[in-house]
Design an enzyme around this catalytic site. Sequence first.
Site, PDB file in Angstrom:
ATOM      1  N   GLU A  31       0.846  -1.201   0.000  1.00 22.18           N
ATOM      2  CA  GLU A  31       0.000   0.000   0.000  1.00 22.18           C
ATOM      3  C   GLU A  31       0.881   1.250   0.000  1.00 22.18           C
ATOM      4  O   GLU A  31       1.774   1.397   0.825  1.00 22.18           O
ATOM      5  CB  GLU A  31      -0.925  -0.019   1.229  1.00 22.18           C
ATOM      6  CG  GLU A  31      -1.712   1.256   1.455  1.00 22.18           C
ATOM      7  CD  GLU A  31      -2.572   1.707   0.270  1.00 22.18           C
ATOM      8  OE1 GLU A  31      -3.382   0.907  -0.232  1.00 22.18           O
ATOM      9  OE2 GLU A  31      -2.400   2.866  -0.174  1.00 22.18           O
ATOM     10  N   HIS A 453     -44.087  -5.091  12.376  1.00 22.94           N
ATOM     11  CA  HIS A 453     -44.856  -3.848  12.277  1.00 22.94           C
ATOM     12  C   HIS A 453     -44.738  -3.094  13.598  1.00 22.94           C
ATOM     13  O   HIS A 453     -44.835  -3.716  14.654  1.00 22.94           O
ATOM     14  CB  HIS A 453     -46.326  -4.164  11.989  1.00 22.94           C
ATOM     15  CG  HIS A 453     -47.208  -2.964  12.059  1.00 22.94           C
ATOM     16  ND1 HIS A 453     -47.295  -2.058  11.021  1.00 22.94           N
ATOM     17  CD2 HIS A 453     -48.013  -2.495  13.055  1.00 22.94           C
ATOM     18  CE1 HIS A 453     -48.134  -1.086  11.371  1.00 22.94           C
ATOM     19  NE2 HIS A 453     -48.581  -1.344  12.596  1.00 22.94           N
TER      20      HIS A 453
END
Length: 475
Positions: A31, A453
């Site tokens: 990297e 719900h």
Amino acid sequence: MHDIVVLGGGPGGYAVAFRAAARGLDVALVEADELGGTCLHRGCIPSKSVLHVAEVLEEVNRADVLGLKLTFDGLDGDGLSAFRDGVINGLHKGLEQLAMSRATVHRGRGRLTTADDGRVAVDVTDDDGMVTRVEGQNVVIATGSIARSLPGVEIDGEVVQSSDQALWFTTPPRRAVIIGAGAIGMEFASMWRPMGSEVTVVEALDRVLPLEDADASRAVAKAYRRRGIDVLTSARVQAVGVDAGAGTVDLEVDAGPRTLEADLILVAVGRGPNTAGIGAQELGVLDDRGFVQTDGYGATAVSGLWAVGDVRPTLALAHAAFAEGQVVADRIAGIEDVQPVDHTHTPRVTYCHPEVASVGLTEAQARERYGDAVAVSTASMKGNAKGIIAGSDGFVKVISLAGDTPVGAIGDGGAVLGVHIVGPHATDIIGEATLATAWEAIPAELAAITHAHPTLYEAMGEAFQSAAGLPFHGH
Ligand code: NAD
């Protein structure tokens, strides 16, 4: 000699490394900057942090509706930066620890080369100019993408910015013109508008989020206009000018020429592969647009050389890169029955307000493929209790095959081909839809599943019920 050398430590690269380590392989990760890539340092994570602040501000703006007496004294730019950077730094620290425990991490700029034994290797140049050759049985290119600009438009990092610069503001722009109504453009508009910016979004095609279902584009454009965001579609940028710290954008719209003035012009016209100068050209694996050419598993034509993520011409999304990285690692590990990533089942998530999320085919794509056999069922969130409480509506649209139309080899009728959601937390509730499309579930099966719900995702249950011919609240 490692089993795998990965060039690039973003989501694609570290996904390869982590899966390979889980499979018992020895991995090196190269990297040049910071582990985490664009997603963690310049993309998904900082933008979602600032979008969260904008979302809180939207709630503050409707405090009177909520029965709260609040006064807003303005944005604390340093506080905003500290919050955003705190999120990035916390995740980065965790990622560094994980990476160090799973791979040998080399810091420096890597370049592909051919070693004496004919294998591809990576030469890593560190900050002091020292070059170390890192060798492996396999090398994976995972160098990601960079922001694109328009011909003749220079991103000066001041008045004209890409998302690389625009995320770091401490004071939002007074007048912003955003060129491009893809994910980046639409997210920035949602970020700046609640902070008081005058925002105009300019899109060359005839709708915002042009890759999404046309109903989603329409709903978002309407919501944006209601929130005072100017949306100009079918607008062709002729020129971008900068003078004395301000900018102009000359456009050709259907009504004729138009000039917009701005303190900040965000160029958000897409990203391209970051493959220049990494030695890939010399190995002959790039196409004429700079993407790495691979098969479905990520293998290039050069033995032992693979690619994952934004360097491939698939979806430029962190989770697409994760998926591709895991497949490459599994292939290298010799796991049997590894399937190539099917990006039809990769969800797309845009964190604009209202949020947009989708998976599978749009209605237009489904009609093109299956003609009149396509059935469309939409559940509105207008009557959804959680949506009403959140002060936002939207819809869940399910595209399925009508009746007993067989789906390819599956043979079962009515499979769900695509799901499109616009509304609060769409990017989270898409989860159920990804299962439905990946498992080629049929609406009748999905309609039988109990949805909690009151929730936002019960709208999805209702859309599945409608698709099964059993509408509950809807038609
Ligand atoms: P994009 O390709 O998604 O959108 C670019 C938009 O710019 C398109 O709608 C295109 O028609 C428009 N455009 C191109 N040239 C133009 C011109 N001259 N004038 C006006 N409009 C023009 O690209 P992006 O929004 O820059 O994002 C880059 C990549 O990053 C994409 O692949 C995107 O999916 C990804 N991304 C994803 C997310 C997310 O998943 N939430 C967020 C940000 C970025």
